[in-house]
Structures are given as structure tokens and as C-alpha cells.
Design a protein around this motif. Structure first.
Motif, PDB file in Angstrom:
ATOM      1  N   ILE A  21      -8.871 -10.289   9.158  1.00  0.00           N
ATOM      2  CA  ILE A  21      -9.467  -9.300   8.255  1.00  0.00           C
ATOM      3  C   ILE A  21      -8.560  -8.092   8.116  1.00  0.00           C
ATOM      4  N   GLU A  22      -8.083  -7.566   9.251  1.00  0.00           N
ATOM      5  CA  GLU A  22      -7.329  -6.315   9.234  1.00  0.00           C
ATOM      6  C   GLU A  22      -5.910  -6.477   8.685  1.00  0.00           C
ATOM      7  N   SER A  23      -5.377  -7.683   8.695  1.00  0.00           N
ATOM      8  CA  SER A  23      -4.025  -7.902   8.156  1.00  0.00           C
ATOM      9  C   SER A  23      -4.050  -8.262   6.681  1.00  0.00           C
ATOM     10  N   ARG A  24      -5.239  -8.382   6.108  1.00  0.00           N
ATOM     11  CA  ARG A  24      -5.331  -8.617   4.670  1.00  0.00           C
ATOM     12  C   ARG A  24      -4.953  -7.351   3.929  1.00  0.00           C
ATOM     13  N   PHE A  25      -4.104  -7.473   2.937  1.00  0.00           N
ATOM     14  CA  PHE A  25      -3.772  -6.346   2.085  1.00  0.00           C
ATOM     15  C   PHE A  25      -3.366  -6.895   0.723  1.00  0.00           C
ATOM     16  N   SER A  26      -3.300  -6.042  -0.275  1.00  0.00           N
ATOM     17  CA  SER A  26      -2.921  -6.477  -1.618  1.00  0.00           C
ATOM     18  C   SER A  26      -1.419  -6.692  -1.659  1.00  0.00           C
ATOM     19  N   THR A  27      -1.019  -7.931  -1.491  1.00  0.00           N
ATOM     20  CA  THR A  27       0.385  -8.299  -1.454  1.00  0.00           C
ATOM     21  C   THR A  27       0.959  -8.275  -2.871  1.00  0.00           C
ATOM     22  N   ARG A  28       2.086  -7.598  -3.048  1.00  0.00           N
ATOM     23  CA  ARG A  28       2.649  -7.445  -4.393  1.00  0.00           C
ATOM     24  C   ARG A  28       4.048  -8.040  -4.529  1.00  0.00           C
ATOM     25  N   GLU A 220       8.286 -10.955   3.095  1.00  0.00           N
ATOM     26  CA  GLU A 220       8.259  -9.927   4.131  1.00  0.00           C
ATOM     27  C   GLU A 220       9.395  -8.914   3.990  1.00  0.00           C
ATOM     28  N   SER A 221      10.413  -9.237   3.196  1.00  0.00           N
ATOM     29  CA  SER A 221      11.539  -8.322   3.023  1.00  0.00           C
ATOM     30  C   SER A 221      11.327  -7.350   1.857  1.00  0.00           C
ATOM     31  N   ALA A 222      10.286  -7.567   1.058  1.00  0.00           N
ATOM     32  CA  ALA A 222      10.066  -6.742  -0.130  1.00  0.00           C
ATOM     33  C   ALA A 222       9.560  -5.349   0.239  1.00  0.00           C
ATOM     34  N   LEU A 223      10.176  -4.344  -0.332  1.00  0.00           N
ATOM     35  CA  LEU A 223       9.785  -2.958  -0.062  1.00  0.00           C
ATOM     36  C   LEU A 223       8.317  -2.718  -0.395  1.00  0.00           C
ATOM     37  N   VAL A 224       7.855  -3.278  -1.502  1.00  0.00           N
ATOM     38  CA  VAL A 224       6.495  -3.015  -1.953  1.00  0.00           C
ATOM     39  C   VAL A 224       5.452  -3.480  -0.946  1.00  0.00           C
ATOM     40  N   ASN A 225       5.794  -4.466  -0.133  1.00  0.00           N
ATOM     41  CA  ASN A 225       4.837  -4.977   0.848  1.00  0.00           C
ATOM     42  C   ASN A 225       4.719  -4.107   2.095  1.00  0.00           C
ATOM     43  N   ARG A 226       5.451  -3.000   2.078  1.00  0.00           N
ATOM     44  CA  ARG A 226       5.266  -2.010   3.144  1.00  0.00           C
ATOM     45  C   ARG A 226       4.134  -1.046   2.800  1.00  0.00           C
ATOM     46  N   PHE A 227       3.635  -1.159   1.582  1.00  0.00           N
ATOM     47  CA  PHE A 227       2.586  -0.235   1.140  1.00  0.00           C
ATOM     48  C   PHE A 227       1.222  -0.740   1.597  1.00  0.00           C
ATOM     49  N   HIS A 228       0.570   0.041   2.431  1.00  0.00           N
ATOM     50  CA  HIS A 228      -0.754  -0.320   2.932  1.00  0.00           C
ATOM     51  C   HIS A 228      -1.672   0.886   2.785  1.00  0.00           C
ATOM     52  N   THR A 229      -2.803   0.661   2.185  1.00  0.00           N
ATOM     53  CA  THR A 229      -3.718   1.760   1.900  1.00  0.00           C
ATOM     54  C   THR A 229      -4.549   2.136   3.124  1.00  0.00           C
ATOM     55  N   PRO A 230      -4.885   3.419   3.248  1.00  0.00           N
ATOM     56  CA  PRO A 230      -5.706   3.867   4.387  1.00  0.00           C
ATOM     57  C   PRO A 230      -7.174   3.503   4.190  1.00  0.00           C
ATOM     58  N   ARG A 231      -7.944   3.613   5.233  1.00  0.00           N
ATOM     59  CA  ARG A 231      -9.383   3.386   5.162  1.00  0.00           C
ATOM     60  C   ARG A 231     -10.112   4.576   5.771  1.00  0.00           C
ATOM     61  N   GLU A 232     -11.260   4.881   5.224  1.00  0.00           N
ATOM     62  CA  GLU A 232     -12.076   5.978   5.724  1.00  0.00           C
ATOM     63  C   GLU A 232     -12.644   5.630   7.101  1.00  0.00           C
ATOM     64  N   PRO A 233     -12.766   6.597   7.985  1.00  0.00           N
ATOM     65  CA  PRO A 233     -13.404   6.352   9.278  1.00  0.00           C
ATOM     66  C   PRO A 233     -14.858   5.922   9.088  1.00  0.00           C
ATOM     67  N   VAL A 234     -15.344   5.127  10.009  1.00  0.00           N
ATOM     68  CA  VAL A 234     -16.733   4.641   9.929  1.00  0.00           C
ATOM     69  C   VAL A 234     -17.710   5.801   9.760  1.00  0.00           C
ATOM     70  N   ALA A 235     -17.476   6.894  10.461  1.00  0.00           N
ATOM     71  CA  ALA A 235     -18.389   8.043  10.408  1.00  0.00           C
ATOM     72  C   ALA A 235     -18.509   8.629   9.000  1.00  0.00           C
ATOM     73  N   ASN A 236     -17.493   8.418   8.156  1.00  0.00           N
ATOM     74  CA  ASN A 236     -17.520   8.997   6.813  1.00  0.00           C
ATOM     75  C   ASN A 236     -18.401   8.239   5.840  1.00  0.00           C
ATOM     76  N   PHE A 237     -18.677   6.965   6.120  1.00  0.00           N
ATOM     77  CA  PHE A 237     -19.479   6.209   5.167  1.00  0.00           C
ATOM     78  C   PHE A 237     -20.741   5.593   5.789  1.00  0.00           C
ATOM     79  N   THR A 238     -21.067   6.021   6.995  1.00  0.00           N
ATOM     80  CA  THR A 238     -22.191   5.406   7.711  1.00  0.00           C
ATOM     81  C   THR A 238     -23.191   6.450   8.202  1.00  0.00           C
TER      82      THR A 238
END
Length: 242
Positions: A21-28, A220-238
Motif C-alpha cells: 500500500i505504502e509503496s504505491r504511487f503515481s508512476t510517470r 527506476e532511473s527516471a527522474l520523474v519517479n522520484r516525485f512522491h506526494t505527501p500525506r496528511e497526518p491521521v489527526a488532520n482528517f480523523t
């Protein structure tokens, strides 16, 4: 899997589930390495265990590879270029349902901007560089070079809950793909060109495009695949109600 085994199954390695789950990201950026059909079918089989309202299982999947994939890429890229050259043509390519709000407000607009400029900044695309922005956006319509494109549809007769069900199904696909060493990128970008997509895949008149998805092995060598979006802390949406 029988009902009994579903009830009694114990997850012996929960860390691997979390990692998928945590290693899933929008691969470009993907490698051209083919994905065996048997692997795709196995991912879809596992993903079909997604929940749906009263077990309606409203999702339909159109898998594009080879010449079919390339043909759709050519058609939509040509339309995308035509809209760039003549913006008035954009009226012909409108999404069938509202994925995004008609008016943005905080905090959503802030996250959207952070996402957009974070990606463009990494790629060296500056504000106002329309050609580079156009080229990067068009990467969507090339499935980011992934060898497999998936198009998800539901019947228009269904209610909005079918979109929720389809989302759960898609998440299962993305997690099951990670378990097999593959990556994905869910893509709402295709929605504006739904007429071209639906005609190409031979979808029925009663079907509505939900979105697309790229599937394959990440570059894995593509620069764009270094881009990973942040996530809000659990406390912010719960909120816990005791």
C-alpha cells in the motif's frame, strides 16, 4: 477461496501488506517490458474481491496492449495537439462527469498547487512554459510508456455509488500490482477524451468512462519517479467519538 477460509485466514506478514500500500504511487515513467496476460488476469481476479453495494460489482475493464494501445495513444494525442492549436476545440472534449469541483477552495486547491508545481519543478518546467506543460500532460495519453493501459467503465444506469465501488476495485488492482513487482498510475486525464476512448474500445452506449490506468514495470532511473506526494497526518482528517 471459500467462505470458511476467508474467515479463518491469518495475515502472517502484515508488513508486506502495508508495504504494498505504502509503496504505491503515481508512476510517470515505465519500462517497455511486457506484462504477461496471465499476470494481468491474476491481478484482476484478486482485485475483484473489492466490496460493492449489494455485490453489484459494477466495474468493467478494457485492457489495451500492443496495436490497440498504440492506436488509442495516436488518436488521443492527435486530439490533444489539435486542442492546443485551436483552443475552441476544447468544447468537443468535455468530461462526462465532474471529477473535480467547479470552484476550488482551501485546503484542496493548496494541495493541488503543491502537487502540480512540485512535479513541474522537479522536471524543470517553469510557469508559463506552455509547450513543456503540454508535452508533460500528453505523457498521460501515452500511458507514460507503460505497455498496458486499462480503461474502467460503469453502466450509466448505475448511481454514484458505482463510482465508489469502482474506486475500491481500482485500489485493489494497484495494491495487487505492487505485490507482483509492478507499478501503476490512475489517470483521470483520459476523461475529457471519453468519446474517442469509448469508440476505440467498442464500449456499449450504456457505458460511461470512469478513468484510465497505466500498468507496467517502473523505470527506476527516471527522474520523474522520484516525485512522491505527501500525506496528511491521521489527526488532520480523523475524529474519534468515544
Amino acid at each position: 477461496m471459500s467462505t470458511a477460509s476467508q474467515v479463518s485466514t491469518r495475515i502472517e506478514d502484515p508488513a508486506s501488506v502495508d508495504a504494498a500500500i505504502e509503496s504505491r504511487f503515481s508512476t510517470r515513467a515505465f519500462l517497455p517490458t511486457p506484462v504477461p496476460r496471465a499476470t494481468i488476469e491474476d491481478i484482476l481476479r484478486v482485485a475483484s474481491r473489492a466490496p460493492s453495494g449489494t455485490n453489484t460489482q459494477p466495474w468493467k475493464v478494457h485492457v489495451l496492449t500492443g496495436a490497440s494501445r498504440d492506436g488509442l495513444v495516436a488518436k488521443v494525442c492527435a486530439a490533444h495537439d489539435a486542442v492546443r492549436d485551436n483552443p475552441a476545440l476544447a468544447a468537443e472534449y468535455q468530461e462526462e462527469y465532474d471529477y473535480y469541483p467547479s470552484q476550488w477552495v482551501s485546503p484542496y486547491i493548496d494541495r493541488r498547487r503543491e502537487n502540480g508545481w512540485g512535479l513541474y519543478g522537479l522536471l524543470g518546467i517553469t510557469k508559463g512554459d506552455k509547450e513543456k506543460m503540454h508535452a508533460q500532460h500528453q505523457r498521460n495519453f501515452r500511458f507514460f510508456d507503460a505497455p498496458v493501459g486499462l480503461m474502467f467503465t460503469v453502466d450509466r444506469v448505475m448511481g454514484r455509488g458505482a463510482l465508489l465501488d469502482c474506486g475500491a476495485f481500482m485500489q485493489n488492482i494497484m495494491v495487487a500490482a505492487r505485490a507482483r513487482g509492478l507499478h501503476t498510475c490512475p489517470q483521470a486525464a483520459w476523461n475529457n477524451y471519453w468519446k474517442l476512448v469509448m469508440q476505440h474500445i467498442g464500449a456499449g452506449e450504456g457505458e460511461m468512462l470512469v478513468c484510465g490506468m497505466a500498468l507496467g514495470f517502473a523505470d527506476e532511473s527516471a527522474l520523474v519517479n522520484r516525485f512522491h506526494t505527501p500525506r496528511e497526518p491521521v489527526a488532520n482528517f480523523t475524529r474519534f467519538h468515544d
